[in-house]
Design an enzyme around this catalytic site. Sequence first.
Site, PDB file in Angstrom:
ATOM      1  CD  GLU A   9      -1.740  -2.375   1.617  1.00 44.81           C
ATOM      2  OE1 GLU A   9      -0.557  -2.596   1.975  1.00 44.81           O
ATOM      3  OE2 GLU A   9      -2.643  -3.232   1.697  1.00 44.81           O
ATOM      4  CG  PHE A  53     -10.440  -9.317  11.251  1.00 42.43           C
ATOM      5  CD1 PHE A  53      -9.218  -9.690  11.792  1.00 42.43           C
ATOM      6  CD2 PHE A  53     -10.618  -9.425   9.882  1.00 42.43           C
ATOM      7  CE1 PHE A  53      -8.191 -10.162  10.981  1.00 42.43           C
ATOM      8  CE2 PHE A  53      -9.599  -9.903   9.063  1.00 42.43           C
ATOM      9  CZ  PHE A  53      -8.388 -10.276   9.614  1.00 42.43           C
ATOM     10  CD  GLN A  54      -7.792  -7.253   7.725  1.00 42.84           C
ATOM     11  OE1 GLN A  54      -8.615  -7.034   6.857  1.00 42.84           O
ATOM     12  NE2 GLN A  54      -6.608  -7.805   7.489  1.00 42.84           N
ATOM     13  CE  LYS A 103     -18.324  -6.542   3.491  1.00 39.74           C
ATOM     14  NZ  LYS A 103     -18.174  -7.864   4.097  1.00 39.74           N
ATOM     15  CG  MET A 146      22.722  12.055   4.198  1.00 39.05           C
ATOM     16  SD  MET A 146      23.985  13.145   3.501  1.00 39.05           S
ATOM     17  CE  MET A 146      23.136  13.826   2.093  1.00 39.05           C
TER      18      MET A 146
HETATM   19  C1  LIG Z   1      12.185   5.798   5.798  1.00 39.13           C
HETATM   20  C2  LIG Z   1      13.461   6.441   6.211  1.00 39.13           C
HETATM   21  N1  LIG Z   1      14.218   5.888   7.190  1.00 39.13           N
HETATM   22  C3  LIG Z   1      15.380   6.463   7.568  1.00 39.13           C
HETATM   23  C4  LIG Z   1      15.810   7.613   6.996  1.00 39.13           C
HETATM   24  C5  LIG Z   1      17.109   8.267   7.435  1.00 39.13           C
HETATM   25  N2  LIG Z   1      18.083   8.275   6.338  1.00 39.13           N
HETATM   26  C6  LIG Z   1      18.288   9.355   5.558  1.00 39.13           C
HETATM   27  S1  LIG Z   1      19.389   9.091   4.331  1.00 39.13           S
HETATM   28  C7  LIG Z   1      19.634   7.509   4.813  1.00 39.13           C
HETATM   29  C8  LIG Z   1      20.583   6.613   4.066  1.00 39.13           C
HETATM   30  C9  LIG Z   1      20.098   6.272   2.717  1.00 39.13           C
HETATM   31  O1  LIG Z   1      20.919   5.268   2.191  1.00 39.13           O
HETATM   32  P1  LIG Z   1      20.933   4.933   0.636  1.00 39.13           P
HETATM   33  O2  LIG Z   1      19.553   4.774   0.156  1.00 39.13           O
HETATM   34  O3  LIG Z   1      21.872   3.835   0.378  1.00 39.13           O
HETATM   35  O4  LIG Z   1      21.434   6.302   0.019  1.00 39.13           O
HETATM   36  P2  LIG Z   1      22.905   6.957  -0.015  1.00 39.13           P
HETATM   37  O5  LIG Z   1      22.918   8.015   1.028  1.00 39.13           O
HETATM   38  O6  LIG Z   1      23.899   5.870   0.248  1.00 39.13           O
HETATM   39  O7  LIG Z   1      22.997   7.521  -1.390  1.00 39.13           O
HETATM   40  C10 LIG Z   1      18.859   7.207   5.941  1.00 39.13           C
HETATM   41  C11 LIG Z   1      18.871   5.925   6.652  1.00 39.13           C
HETATM   42  C12 LIG Z   1      14.974   8.183   5.996  1.00 39.13           C
HETATM   43  N3  LIG Z   1      15.282   9.330   5.383  1.00 39.13           N
HETATM   44  N4  LIG Z   1      13.827   7.558   5.617  1.00 39.13           N
END
Ligand SMILES: Cc1ncc(C[n+]2csc(CCOP(=O)(O)OP(=O)(O)O)c2C)c(N)n1
Lengths: 580, 163
Positions: free
Chosen positions: A50, A112-113, A162, A478
């Site tokens: 979803e 439920f749900q 529903k 990052m």
């Molecule tokens: C759903 C979610 N969880 C955690 C984060 C925190 N966060 C920001 S950037 C990042 C790393 C992303 O890693 P990747 O997709 O490999 O990208 P890269 O920075 O290596 O290009 C995280 C964990 C986020 N932005 N969104």
Amino acid sequence: MRMSGAEILIECLKREGVKHIFGYPGGVVLNIFDLLYDNEDLQVILTRHEQGAVHAADGYARSTGRPGVALVTSGPGATNTVTGVATAYMDSVPLIVLTGQVSTGLIGNDAFQEADIVGITRPCTKHNYLVKDVKDLARTLREAFYIATTGRPGPVLIDLPKDVTSDKTTFKWPEHVSLRSYNPTYEGNKWMIKQAARTIHKAKKAVIIAGGGVVLSNASKELRELAEYARLPVTMTLMGLGDIPGTHELSLGMLGMHGTYYANKAIQESDLLVAVGIRFDDRVTGRVKDFAPHAKIIHIDIDPTSIRKNVRVDIPIVGDAKRILKSLLSELKEEEDRAQWEPVRKAWLKQIGQWKKEHPLSYAYSDTVIKPQFVVEKLYELTKGNAIISTEVGQNQMWAAQFFKYDKPRTLLTSGGLGTMGYGFPAAMGAQLAHPGKTVIDIAGDGSIQMNIQELATCVLYKLPVKVAILNNQYLGMVRQWQELFFKERYSCSHLDTVPDFVKVAEGYGAVGLRAVKPSEVEPVIKAALKVKDRPVFMDFVVDWREKVFPMVPAGAAIDEMILGEEAEEKKTKKLRAVK
Amino acid sequence: MRHTISVLVENKFGVLSRVAGLFSGRGYNIESLSVDETIDPNISLMTIVTTGDDLIIEQITKQLNKLIDVIKVVDLTEVDHVEREMILVKIAPKQQDKAEALRLAEIFRGRVVDSSPKTYTFEITGDEKKIAAFVELIKPFGIKEFVRTGKIAIAREGVKKTR
Ligand SMILES: Cc1ncc(C[n+]2csc(CCOP(=O)(O)OP(=O)(O)O)c2C)c(N)n1
Ligand SMILES: [Mg+2]
């Protein structure tokens, strides 16, 4: 004519011009899905999650300007939409999210749900509804589309018990919607616009900051005309990239935490900011106290709450960016005496040109290891910029913002406000559905892509040739960057350790998988991917994991307190590549 | 500074929760809140007392206006207005203090709405200052129970209203 709730729903969607619904079935929405089974006007795209459905509807909406529609079941189906809804809410994306609910008689019984999705999404929707009586359904739907798409757009959720979908009533299409409690302001205050023109006229170092509001109001033409007439440089927020072409001589690219040196510098030196459709997010302002210390601020936005929320404003103008920019330009034309201001503006642009030369966006190119920025540059070059780009979140998102030049609005789909990893791929899927012939590329990280990787199946099923460029650095890059710079290189939970073989994953789903490990392989891989028209493609770019995003304004610093990459990198290699 | 804001809303279910959620979600505090139907049963009126500097109050009124079900927001603090609040207070005075307690209520134009051999319940209406003064004076008599309505307020006629 007497119709069931489900029939009314379908009829209303049709009348609202909906052609595609992203959905996932379940017990309480079967009445609706049953009607969709052989409906010729509405195509349901069955996603694999979803969250994917809502992001896809979001990508559809952002790339077209029309509302995206998602349909899911109650309970877990509904709660799975929350991240997508919150993502759309933060970035003002018009969505209609239809959730099933247990029958009215069971609501409140922990059936439920059952989930109180209206309660859960109250703070992350523009508005939401629980329809308790089939007689209210048509009007509610009409209101929902009206609210989602007018003023500052946003997601509207409708919870459908529903029994409401099976109950019958006489269908009556409400021709008009008007709500006494909801009247967005479109016309800007004339006097304020005059003041703004006068202030621009007098300014010596003015900068326009354009944001997502310009995209939403389809005002990029008006923005450009104003900038060109008054010779004002334009910097854009992440949400505003494409407001004026990235290749335009007046463009300063993005500002803020990972903005260009010259954009941030120009802001800090400016004596006037003309902010259009932005909300001064902390990623844009840095330390607010020291943001644009010498500047007066003109702030144009349709949402009054955006004004004076984060920064002081001297001239607030509430209204639609398109209309206001148009009047502002004609006021300026009355006000301005070219001979007087032209030399002043020239000097300012020259100064900015100087900064551009001193510190262009750059990275240290290598011919042994693939630099992620090089991949983005190559994507730009080989598509000639003629593509819709979506991004995940992390370094990949910032490099996509810095090194791809967006020439038109609605060509960059990215989760700006919420920063949702897992957004880009399903969003690209939605955009591809809306733009069948167009090249759509998700610039992804190896971490993020795994958050909605299941949508590969959806793309294969519907023959959506979405390209995913995975900048595979084996890291939550990052996070790693912050740990390297601010946490003494203690890499807690940022190394991914096992990253799947993305080529095999793609092939396993029936998609195309390609890999590049050397810089010389980048171009052939992209070229091969661009040729694929009937299936999604994963491009696995094994990139330099050490690479960091620069410039960088540390959190809490002023935006001219930038860490520039060159300084660190220059020592290691002399091969600096400046990007035009 | 303390502000009294009056908010006209559609009388629909969930509206209270939207308003309350706005305050909690954005870290604004509600000192008092009173809600009821107006003469028009489709519309309710909320009177909210909150505190904050000018920028926060500006955000609060703007954010309230932004809620779809909110029809009108008036910051009464900006205009000349009348405020009232009602309290019901049950005291259990000593035998020898009863007369004094009754006299006190009378001075504040209170009414005895219930009495038992051991207790009196007074109803007092007034603005914040009056209520506070009465509470201060009646405390020594031994308060058993205390309830207050929260403030309601109305603008005086002939003064300009702000948005
Ligand atoms: C759903 C979610 N969880 C955690 C984060 C925190 N966060 C920001 S950037 C990042 C790393 C992303 O890693 P990747 O997709 O490999 O990208 P890269 O920075 O290596 O290009 C995280 C964990 C986020 N932005 N969104
Ligand atoms: Mg990564």
